[in-house]
Design a protein around this motif. Structure first.
Motif, PDB file in Angstrom:
ATOM      1  N   MET A  95       0.813  -1.175   0.000  1.00 23.94           N
ATOM      2  CA  MET A  95       0.000   0.000   0.000  1.00 23.94           C
ATOM      3  C   MET A  95       0.859   1.243   0.000  1.00 23.94           C
ATOM      4  O   MET A  95       1.080   1.855  -1.008  1.00 23.94           O
ATOM      5  CB  MET A  95      -0.890  -0.047   1.233  1.00 23.94           C
ATOM      6  N   ARG A  96       1.474   1.577   1.155  1.00 20.96           N
ATOM      7  CA  ARG A  96       2.254   2.793   1.191  1.00 20.96           C
ATOM      8  C   ARG A  96       3.732   2.538   0.971  1.00 20.96           C
ATOM      9  O   ARG A  96       4.205   1.445   1.097  1.00 20.96           O
ATOM     10  CB  ARG A  96       2.088   3.477   2.542  1.00 20.96           C
ATOM     11  N   ARG A  97       4.417   3.601   0.751  1.00 21.30           N
ATOM     12  CA  ARG A  97       5.848   3.554   0.599  1.00 21.30           C
ATOM     13  C   ARG A  97       6.436   4.634   1.466  1.00 21.30           C
ATOM     14  O   ARG A  97       6.758   5.724   1.037  1.00 21.30           O
ATOM     15  CB  ARG A  97       6.181   3.796  -0.862  1.00 21.30           C
ATOM     16  N   LEU A  98       6.548   4.343   2.749  1.00 22.12           N
ATOM     17  CA  LEU A  98       7.039   5.312   3.714  1.00 22.12           C
ATOM     18  C   LEU A  98       8.548   5.276   3.726  1.00 22.12           C
ATOM     19  O   LEU A  98       9.161   5.026   4.720  1.00 22.12           O
ATOM     20  CB  LEU A  98       6.512   4.974   5.102  1.00 22.12           C
ATOM     21  N   SER A 117       3.087  -2.826  -0.047  1.00 19.11           N
ATOM     22  CA  SER A 117       3.554  -2.516  -1.400  1.00 19.11           C
ATOM     23  C   SER A 117       4.675  -3.406  -1.915  1.00 19.11           C
ATOM     24  O   SER A 117       5.044  -3.309  -3.088  1.00 19.11           O
ATOM     25  CB  SER A 117       3.977  -1.054  -1.492  1.00 19.11           C
ATOM     26  N   ASN A 118       5.217  -4.284  -1.080  1.00 19.52           N
ATOM     27  CA  ASN A 118       6.101  -5.315  -1.631  1.00 19.52           C
ATOM     28  C   ASN A 118       5.358  -6.163  -2.661  1.00 19.52           C
ATOM     29  O   ASN A 118       5.982  -6.802  -3.504  1.00 19.52           O
ATOM     30  CB  ASN A 118       6.614  -6.223  -0.503  1.00 19.52           C
ATOM     31  N   THR A 119       4.026  -6.159  -2.588  1.00 18.33           N
ATOM     32  CA  THR A 119       3.191  -6.868  -3.561  1.00 18.33           C
ATOM     33  C   THR A 119       3.494  -6.422  -4.994  1.00 18.33           C
ATOM     34  O   THR A 119       3.401  -7.221  -5.938  1.00 18.33           O
ATOM     35  CB  THR A 119       1.702  -6.603  -3.245  1.00 18.33           C
ATOM     36  N   LYS A 120       3.850  -5.175  -5.162  1.00 18.16           N
ATOM     37  CA  LYS A 120       4.007  -4.612  -6.509  1.00 18.16           C
ATOM     38  C   LYS A 120       5.068  -5.333  -7.331  1.00 18.16           C
ATOM     39  O   LYS A 120       4.943  -5.464  -8.551  1.00 18.16           O
ATOM     40  CB  LYS A 120       4.298  -3.119  -6.423  1.00 18.16           C
ATOM     41  N   SER A 129      -9.069  -5.418   0.633  1.00 16.08           N
ATOM     42  CA  SER A 129      -9.723  -5.305  -0.675  1.00 16.08           C
ATOM     43  C   SER A 129      -9.289  -4.067  -1.448  1.00 16.08           C
ATOM     44  O   SER A 129      -9.092  -4.126  -2.661  1.00 16.08           O
ATOM     45  CB  SER A 129     -11.246  -5.288  -0.500  1.00 16.08           C
ATOM     46  N   TYR A 130      -9.136  -2.936  -0.757  1.00 12.65           N
ATOM     47  CA  TYR A 130      -8.803  -1.686  -1.448  1.00 12.65           C
ATOM     48  C   TYR A 130      -7.407  -1.714  -2.056  1.00 12.65           C
ATOM     49  O   TYR A 130      -7.095  -0.974  -2.974  1.00 12.65           O
ATOM     50  CB  TYR A 130      -8.909  -0.504  -0.470  1.00 12.65           C
ATOM     51  N   ASP A 131      -6.553  -2.575  -1.519  1.00  8.10           N
ATOM     52  CA  ASP A 131      -5.155  -2.616  -1.948  1.00  8.10           C
ATOM     53  C   ASP A 131      -4.907  -3.605  -3.088  1.00  8.10           C
ATOM     54  O   ASP A 131      -3.987  -3.414  -3.866  1.00  8.10           O
ATOM     55  CB  ASP A 131      -4.267  -2.989  -0.756  1.00  8.10           C
ATOM     56  N   TRP A 132      -5.612  -4.691  -3.127  1.00  9.89           N
ATOM     57  CA  TRP A 132      -5.555  -5.690  -4.185  1.00  9.89           C
ATOM     58  C   TRP A 132      -4.137  -5.832  -4.756  1.00  9.89           C
ATOM     59  O   TRP A 132      -3.202  -6.126  -4.013  1.00  9.89           O
ATOM     60  CB  TRP A 132      -6.595  -5.367  -5.266  1.00  9.89           C
ATOM     61  N   THR A 133      -3.952  -5.628  -6.051  1.00  6.49           N
ATOM     62  CA  THR A 133      -2.626  -5.809  -6.659  1.00  6.49           C
ATOM     63  C   THR A 133      -1.671  -4.655  -6.371  1.00  6.49           C
ATOM     64  O   THR A 133      -0.530  -4.661  -6.843  1.00  6.49           O
ATOM     65  CB  THR A 133      -2.748  -6.020  -8.178  1.00  6.49           C
ATOM     66  N   ALA A 134      -2.112  -3.695  -5.575  1.00  3.87           N
ATOM     67  CA  ALA A 134      -1.199  -2.642  -5.123  1.00  3.87           C
ATOM     68  C   ALA A 134      -0.572  -2.989  -3.778  1.00  3.87           C
ATOM     69  O   ALA A 134       0.428  -2.375  -3.399  1.00  3.87           O
ATOM     70  CB  ALA A 134      -1.939  -1.308  -5.010  1.00  3.87           C
ATOM     71  N   GLY A 135      -1.161  -3.980  -3.035  1.00  6.19           N
ATOM     72  CA  GLY A 135      -0.557  -4.252  -1.743  1.00  6.19           C
ATOM     73  C   GLY A 135      -1.296  -5.181  -0.809  1.00  6.19           C
ATOM     74  O   GLY A 135      -1.201  -5.022   0.404  1.00  6.19           O
TER      75      GLY A 135
END
Length: 436
Positions: free
Chosen positions: A1-4, A138-141, A307-313
């Motif tokens: 999701m995020r990239r802090l 966001s490692n999902t990306k 759910s909101y993150d799906w393939t983004a995270g």
């Protein structure tokens, strides 16, 4: 999701180099995930840590556990080794600085070590263990970009195809034009598409009404994005947007006629034996042995719909599985040579990070002396409700560090405040694991 992304110049976790979540024009911009080097939108004035975060220091003093044995895996296990000098102390400091628990994996050549410190569950007192699962955000990306690069290598698409070709009518209106955006621009965040997950209102169902199982569909998030004008013309700048990777997931499905999670499983998880990695769609729970995740007040936010993150995270994994995937990825085991070069080709914009296709290149400092040379590494990271994680692989693939902690305060992040306690533990862990 995020990239802090955490600065690699001696700063601490919770002391960002930039105004978190904001562009220079004041608009909120969601960050990819956690803790690597984020030079984008630098902040010159230090931010103070929320006083509630310091309450987490009650967990300080919990001893670290070094794990010298190996864990079961589908592939042959490599030789086990004692942790690199200084790594145990680094993760102990991270716990002392306010993180309930830390899990870590380190590799030098064929020598692997796994460590854990602190607590997986503050309510029960369960200790953290390196085999425990966590949300990787966001490692999902990097999983998603790998699938699209494989599809290109098979001749089934081109990264220079327009979004409109595969998703007709999905990106249009308010100046958005899918015909002008390429798949490559989605993957390297140069599309200019807005990210609605930067808005506090987006998370009101979770953070205000405590509807932890609330579901957003990918298309719903994308529809919210295109209600806004693009941040810039496609290819005209760099801005991190989770919307890019939601669209990338839909492209995978349009090309393969299979779900994006099933393609990730078939192409990556199953061949590499990543049995502790999963891709939940709406289930707010983490199943099996896992860390619990917390906000800065100590509230347990483990239960949270992905759910909101799906393939983004949305993925869940372990330090061991994430390390195995990135070792295969960065040593060219998953992609053809042409696609490997594309993966590692980074954007060239002033103040933008050296971002490739779901991965980022950075220089890790190896000391404070002026003549000390940094080491080049490839990095992914992720930060979402309750969890922060980072994965480093040196450019020569000889060394790795994967580290996860169980704090990330989404509400604080949405206010532009540091979402994690201050700590120099990550910087010290990086130097211990990646430097000579």
């Amino acid at each position: 999701m995020r990239r802090l992304s955490e600065g690699q110049d001696g700063r601490e976790w919770g002391q960002p180099l930039y105004q978190p979540g904001r562009q220079q024009d004041g608009r909120l911009v969601r960050r990819p995930g956690t803790l690597g080097q984020e030079r984008h939108r630098q902040q010159k004035q230090e931010q103070s840590v929320n006083a509630r975060a310091r309450a987490a220091a009650l967990w300080a003093g919990i001893c670290a556990v070094a794990v010298s044995g190996t864990f079961p895996a589908a592939a042959a296990e490599r030789a086990s080794a004692s942790p690199p000098a200084g790594l145990k102390e680094a993760i102990e400091q991270t716990v002392a600085d306010g993180f309930p628990g830390v899990v870590a994996y380190a590799r030098h050549g064929e020598r692997e070590s796994r460590m854990a410190a602190g607590l997986a569950d503050t309510a029960s007192g369960e200790r953290a263990r390196p085999d425990q699962r966590f949300r990787i955000a966001s490692n999902t990306k990097s999983f998603v970009s790998t699938v699209l690069l494989q599809l290109e290598g098979e001749g089934r698409l081109s990264l220079d195809d327009s979004v409109e070709k595969w998703l007709p009518g999905v990106v249009q209106g308010n100046g958005n034009a899918g015909r002008a955006i390429t798949i490559r621009q989605l993957l390297n965040h140069t599309s200019g598409i807005y990210d609605p997950t930067t808005e506090p209102e987006f998370f009101a169902p979770y953070l205000e009404r405590h509807e932890w199982g609330h579901v957003y569909t990918p298309r719903e998030v994308i529809a919210r994005a295109v209600r806004h004008k693009p941040l810039f013309a496609p290819g005209g700048g760099w801005s991190y947007s989770n919307t890019n990777y939601l669209l990338a997931g839909l492209v995978i499905e349009a090309v393969t006629r299979h779900s994006a999670p099933s393609e990730i499983h078939r192409r990556i998880l199953a061949p590499l034996g990543l049995k502790d990695t999963s891709f939940p769609l709406t289930d707010p729970a983490i199943h099996g042995p896992h860390l619990h995740g917390y906000d800065l007040t100590g509230r347990d936010v483990t239960r949270f719909s992905p759910s909101y993150d799906w393939t983004a995270g949305a993925m869940i994994s372990t330090v061991n599985d994430l390390a195995r995937f990135h070792r295969a990825l960065f040593t060219g085991k998953l992609l053809r040579p042409a696609q490997q070069r594309e993966l590692l080709t980074t954007v060239q914009f002033p103040d933008a990070p050296a971002y490739g296709l779901g991965v980022q290149r950075m220089d890790v400092p190896c000391g404070s002396e002026p003549d000390t040379k940094p080491i080049s590494a490839w990095e992914t990271d992720g930060g979402g409700p309750g969890f922060t994680s980072v994965s480093f692989t040196t450019a020569d693939s000889e060394r790795q560090l994967v580290l996860a902690v169980n704090v990330y305060d989404l509400g604080a992040d949405l206010k532009g405040e540091p979402p994690v306690p201050r700590s120099k533990g990550l910087m010290k862990a990086q130097m211990a694991a990646l430097c000579d």
